[in-house]
Write a protein that holds these residues in place. Structure first.
Motif, short mmCIF file in Angstrom:
data_model
loop_
_atom_site.label_atom_id
_atom_site.label_comp_id
_atom_site.label_asym_id
_atom_site.label_seq_id
_atom_site.Cartn_x
_atom_site.Cartn_y
_atom_site.Cartn_z
N GLN A 67 70.30 53.64 13.56
CA GLN A 67 70.09 55.09 13.53
C GLN A 67 68.80 55.51 14.24
O GLN A 67 68.65 56.66 14.63
N TYR A 141 77.31 57.27 5.36
CA TYR A 141 75.93 57.07 4.91
C TYR A 141 75.01 56.79 6.09
O TYR A 141 73.86 57.27 6.11
N ARG A 145 71.69 58.98 7.03
CA ARG A 145 70.33 58.46 7.29
C ARG A 145 69.73 59.09 8.53
O ARG A 145 68.52 59.32 8.61
N SER A 146 70.57 59.37 9.54
CA SER A 146 70.05 59.87 10.82
C SER A 146 69.45 61.27 10.70
O SER A 146 68.75 61.71 11.60
N THR A 148 67.28 62.01 8.37
CA THR A 148 66.00 61.86 7.68
C THR A 148 64.83 62.06 8.64
O THR A 148 64.75 61.38 9.67
N GLY A 174 68.73 64.23 4.79
CA GLY A 174 69.05 62.83 4.58
C GLY A 174 69.31 62.48 3.13
O GLY A 174 69.17 63.32 2.23
N TYR A 176 67.76 60.45 1.04
CA TYR A 176 66.65 60.04 0.20
C TYR A 176 66.06 61.24 -0.54
O TYR A 176 66.27 62.40 -0.17
N ARG A 181 74.73 61.42 -0.33
CA ARG A 181 75.03 60.28 0.52
C ARG A 181 75.95 60.63 1.68
O ARG A 181 76.12 59.82 2.60
N ASP A 221 70.80 49.57 0.73
CA ASP A 221 69.73 50.22 1.49
C ASP A 221 68.41 50.00 0.77
O ASP A 221 68.27 50.33 -0.42
N LEU A 224 63.65 54.41 1.75
CA LEU A 224 62.82 54.93 2.83
C LEU A 224 61.51 54.17 2.97
O LEU A 224 61.03 53.92 4.07
N ALA A 227 62.31 51.09 5.01
CA ALA A 227 63.32 51.30 6.05
C ALA A 227 63.12 50.39 7.24
O ALA A 227 64.08 50.08 7.96
#
Length: 572
Positions: A67, A141, A145-146, A148, A174, A176, A181, A221, A224, A227
């Protein structure tokens, strides 16, 4: 894509056979075609299994996290480990780039035939390197994430298209810190994932080939705070996985035992291992491959032959079969700050004044590119060569420029990256502008901060060189990113600061047209932008020349990816 983010990069071309070794080069024009694609990929003629392929490169990867990864060389390596919903596949028989389903069974279903709703069904038998199953929820998911902010290094197309906003994080930030999700506009049902876009985007299947749609299992995962773990070892769904990664030194990939070639229409796993050795500069890489000794017989250079080695390489007939050559998707432009240089006649004079041939010679000559005259690359669907400001021998027409200026001698501030190439290219460019009557002051900027410095709407410079390449081979990822004024100041790449509402409307309208029918429109708009607004000077259509060892086969230069690719590679 911008060249500074690619370890010297570029996108989209036809592959043509260059040598008996199987190394191939990017051709002049891509005409992407959609294909369902089914696995396994067709065998490469003569290919054998076994051995270690070595990739030589100078710099370490910024990111391998799919991502966050948005650099051509990282993408070429990620393709060996990470699969996405779709993928562009080179067809050596026709020279076309085929958009095929990768994780998905096909290149996507436009549910309502209006470009707004795209549905994908995952193939059976997809697994990660730990043996667990890949799910459509994992794809959702990964897309989540992308969004964030802390992971914002990758492409932004799908996020913007789902929300209908350039500032997409105002809608969702995102998964987090309490975020869901599944991102807005995405629905999941069993093995099917559906994207509900805010506006028509017929090119969605191409955007789905980028790392944005790589699956990430939410249950594993690291969060964050950790990450960066995915930069060390992304969840592997392709034929290889990370065995060991010593940052700045070496990345070792070994086979992923759970990759099933029956699910993959593109990739092979011929080498036992693939090792990326980091640190040798382009000159060292080239000299080692010319010598072709020991393990270097099984190696390929990623950074290209430097200018001071080009003549020796081209003169050596024994190296001909080991050249990896072709166009990149990148075009280098001299961007004109239209807020500071507001007179169109003055911008047209700049176009007539610039010595493009001298610029190309300064950066390495014909092996590094061709003199450009258009905004679109020759590798983009719909490319139509024209020259709105022709000059004798592409060396500039100072008299023509002076006529446009009249009695004026405008002052210009030229900013360039303080690299050996930047300094060399500045000399003929500045000299040609001065011959036309401009008063030019040149300023060298730290190359690390160059693009961030010129991206500021209030930057104090009139001219600066940039490179841009299509993320896929249509005008959608060239003209809108470069000239949509609505993105100025919010993360866009409109370095000319051109902001014309009527032009923005045309960019948006063309982006909503079917890919093939839009091709002629992009070519026509290319001409119109240059003739009406002259916001930049197209300088060079970029090329690459690299070398492979004598025992390397199947590595080819991809105009689409802007890098040599390795998924057909084998050793013999």
């Amino acid at each position: 894509m911008t060249a500074h983010r690619v370890l010297r990069w570029a996108a989209a071309g036809i592959a043509v056979l260059v040598a008996a070794t199987g190394c191939t080069g990017g051709g002049r024009r891509a005409e992407p075609a959609r294909s369902a694609g089914s696995g396994p990929a067709e065998p490469v003629p003569g290919a054998k299994r076994g051995g270690t392929l070595t990739i030589l490169q100078q710099d370490d990867f910024d990111h391998l996290d799919p991502q966050r990864q948005y650099v051509t060389h990282a993408n070429a390596v990620d393709q060996l480990m990470v699969r996405t919903l779709t993928m562009l596949k080179n067809d050596p028989r026709t020279g076309r780039q085929l958009l095929v389903g990768d994780l998905a069974t096909d290149a996507g279903t436009d549910v309502h035939h209006d470009g707004r709703t795209w549905r994908y069904t995952l193939r059976d038998g997809l697994r990660y390197a730990d043996g667990s199953a890949v799910t459509a929820a994992d794809v959702a998911y990964g897309v989540a994430r992308s969004f964030t902010p802390q992971l914002a290094d990758g492409p932004h197309y799908i996020q913007q298209w789902l929300t209908g906003a350039v500032d997409y994080r105002s809608h969702y930030r995102g998964p987090y810190h309490g975020g869901g999700r599944i991102p807005p506009g995405v629905t999941v049902s069993g093995r099917t994932i559906t994207f509900h876009l805010a506006a028509p985007h017929p090119d969605f299947g191409y955007a789905a080939s980028l790392g944005t749609t790589a699956p990430i299992p939410a249950g594993t995962d690291p969060g964050l705070a950790h990450a960066d773990r995915y930069d060390t070892a992304p969840p592997a769904t392709g034929p290889y996985r990370v065995s060991k990664y010593q940052r700045g030194v070496r990345l070792t990939l070994v086979r992923n035992r759970y990759w099933d070639p029956r699910t993959d229409p593109v990739r092979h796993d011929y080498p036992d291992r693939i090792v990326v050795r980091i640190g040798a500069d382009p000159r060292q890489q080239t000299d080692r491959l010319i010598a072709d000794e020991g393990a270097d017989r099984y190696a390929v250079s990623i950074d290209g032959v430097p200018p001071d080695r080009v003549d020796a390489v081209l003169a050596d007939r024994s190296l001909r079969s080991r050249e990896v050559v072709g166009f990149w998707p990148f075009v280098t432009y001299l961007m004109i700050n239209t807020r500071r240089v507001s007179d169109v006649a003055e911008r047209r004079a700049i176009n007539y004044a610039v010595d493009k041939a001298g610029y190309l010679d300064a950066i390495g000559g014909p092996t590094h590119g061709e003199v450009a005259s258009t905004l679109l690359s020759p590798t983009v669907l719909g490319f139509d060569r024209y020259d709105a400001y022709p000059t004798p021998g592409d060396a500039g027409a100072p008299a023509r420029a002076r006529r446009l200026l009249g009695d004026r001698h405008p002052r210009l501030r030229y900013a360039y990256p303080n690299t050996s190439e930047g300094r060399a290219a500045a000399k003929p460019l500045v000299a040609s502008l001065r011959r036309a009557g401009f008063r030019v002051a040149a300023t060298a900027l730290d190359p690390v901060d160059f693009y961030s410095d010129i991206a500021r709407p209030g930057n104090g410079y009139d001219l600066y060189p940039v490179s841009w390449g299509a993320d896929w081979p249509t005008g959608t990822t060239v003209l809108p990113p470069l000239f949509d004024g609505t993105a100025i100041g919010v993360g866009g790449n409109d370095w000319s600061l051109l902001s014309v509402p009527a032009l923005t409307d045309r960019l948006h309208a063309l982006s909503a047209e079917p890919t093939r029918t839009a091709a002629a429109g992009w070519a026509a708009l290319d001409r119109d932008i240059m003739r009406r607004y002259a916001p930049c000077v197209p300088l060079v259509y970029m090329k690459n020349l690299s070398l492979a060892g004598s025992r390397v086969h199947g590595v080819f230069q991809s105009g689409t990816a802007g890098s040599p690719l390795f998924y057909d590679s084998w050793l013999g």
